[in-house]
Scaffold this motif. Sequence first.
Motif, PDB file in Angstrom:
ATOM      1  N   ALA A 104      -3.578  12.451  -4.100  1.00 31.41           N
ATOM      2  CA  ALA A 104      -4.338  11.465  -3.327  1.00 31.41           C
ATOM      3  C   ALA A 104      -3.416  10.627  -2.449  1.00 31.41           C
ATOM      4  N   TRP A 105      -2.208  10.320  -2.950  1.00 25.48           N
ATOM      5  CA  TRP A 105      -1.276   9.517  -2.149  1.00 25.48           C
ATOM      6  C   TRP A 105      -0.787  10.301  -0.923  1.00 25.48           C
ATOM      7  N   LEU A 106      -0.583  11.609  -1.080  1.00 20.74           N
ATOM      8  CA  LEU A 106      -0.127  12.411   0.058  1.00 20.74           C
ATOM      9  C   LEU A 106      -1.140  12.417   1.197  1.00 20.74           C
ATOM     10  N   VAL A 107      -2.417  12.302   0.870  1.00 15.61           N
ATOM     11  CA  VAL A 107      -3.453  12.320   1.905  1.00 15.61           C
ATOM     12  C   VAL A 107      -3.748  10.917   2.417  1.00 15.61           C
ATOM     13  N   THR A 108      -3.890   9.970   1.496  1.00 18.01           N
ATOM     14  CA  THR A 108      -4.329   8.621   1.893  1.00 18.01           C
ATOM     15  C   THR A 108      -3.166   7.654   2.088  1.00 18.01           C
ATOM     16  N   GLY A 109      -2.061   7.871   1.419  1.00 21.67           N
ATOM     17  CA  GLY A 109      -0.956   6.925   1.485  1.00 21.67           C
ATOM     18  C   GLY A 109      -1.243   5.621   0.770  1.00 21.67           C
ATOM     19  N   MET A 110      -2.248   5.597  -0.108  1.00 25.40           N
ATOM     20  CA  MET A 110      -2.654   4.370  -0.797  1.00 25.40           C
ATOM     21  C   MET A 110      -2.032   4.316  -2.190  1.00 25.40           C
TER      22      MET A 110
END
Length: 391
Positions: A104-110
């Motif tokens: 999820a971080w790789l896509v959203t950066g959140m």
Amino acid sequence: MTTLDAARFATGGRRMRGRITAAWWYTVAGVLAFEVIMALLIVSVSASLTDSGLEVALVAIGSAIWVAATVPLLIAYRGRDETDPVRGRTLALLLVCALCGAGAWLVTGMWVATVFAIAQPIVMLDWPRGVRVRIVIAITILLAALWFIDVQRHVDTNSATFAFFTVATPAMTVLTLWWWDILLMLDTARLSESRTSAAQERLRIATDLHDLQGHHLQVIALQLELIDRLWERDPAAAREHVRIARESVDDARQGTRDLARGFRTVPLADEIANAADLLQAAGVRTEVHVDARSSDAPVDVFGPVIRETTTNVLRHGGGSWATLSLALSDGGVWRYEIANDRASQGAPAIDGSGLEGISRRAAEAGGGVDVDQDGARFAVTVSVPATGGPA
């Protein structure tokens, strides 16, 4: 302890355990609902941050895997022992959740979405008492701080709903599990109280029986000792003491019968009220109609009948409602009726031996039994004349 009390421990106890089990699955469903909402929100945020349909699809798949990985952790919570919250299988599931968060971080950066993916399963582990509270407070503060950092980095969180569920879901999960803990403790306390009451009742019966029999046995022992001394020098006096000893034996037998009858005999209004309580505790909606003159009805006939029919409704009925009534007709006939619905029309509502015993009791009192099966409705009516003649 009466037969109805014994049934309360057996069938009623199993039904209550069944209701506790249902409450557990409601708890599981509530926690999973929070997680599904979070998974949908993360997919929604991903769709707003990237134009790649493939990346959104990967986030959706990862979110589904994450929810599936938390299910075994949630189910394992029910059988916890608060000794070792982290085991080999648990570590594997936590690793899966961490990988989903990294995706999820790789896509959203959140950062908040990434940490949430591992924080949520952590609060569901079998932590000792008091530890979970400190952990959830620390995680809530950390998630709130990470959400603030993401906002400062101008990462679009799409809505305040996402921020709220991300920060609050671990705490809501712990509150839900805490509700289950309280419910489980209450059920355990209820069972312990029932066992304690039964033990106290047995102790009271044992005490009364000891006092009664001890007195008569002491008198009989003294009479036998006098008989032994007087047998040769005064046979007439010895025979008189034999008569007194026999009377003491008769008194002991009668006292024992009276004691047993006192425990067995319960007013019919109380019998029906106890039956209604037992049915309601088993989840059956119950209506009761008792004649104000019920104290004049034959207790020795209707008491066992009420207990037997109630037990059979619990054992074979499986329905949702039941009615119990005891009334004196204009013709001077007492009628007790218990009716209930059945889970399926093919299921027996009462076994043959139980119906045979009820019929025998009614016949001995000059009465009869009527069984009515109308679709899903099953009713047993026991009629006994108030005057002792044929009903």
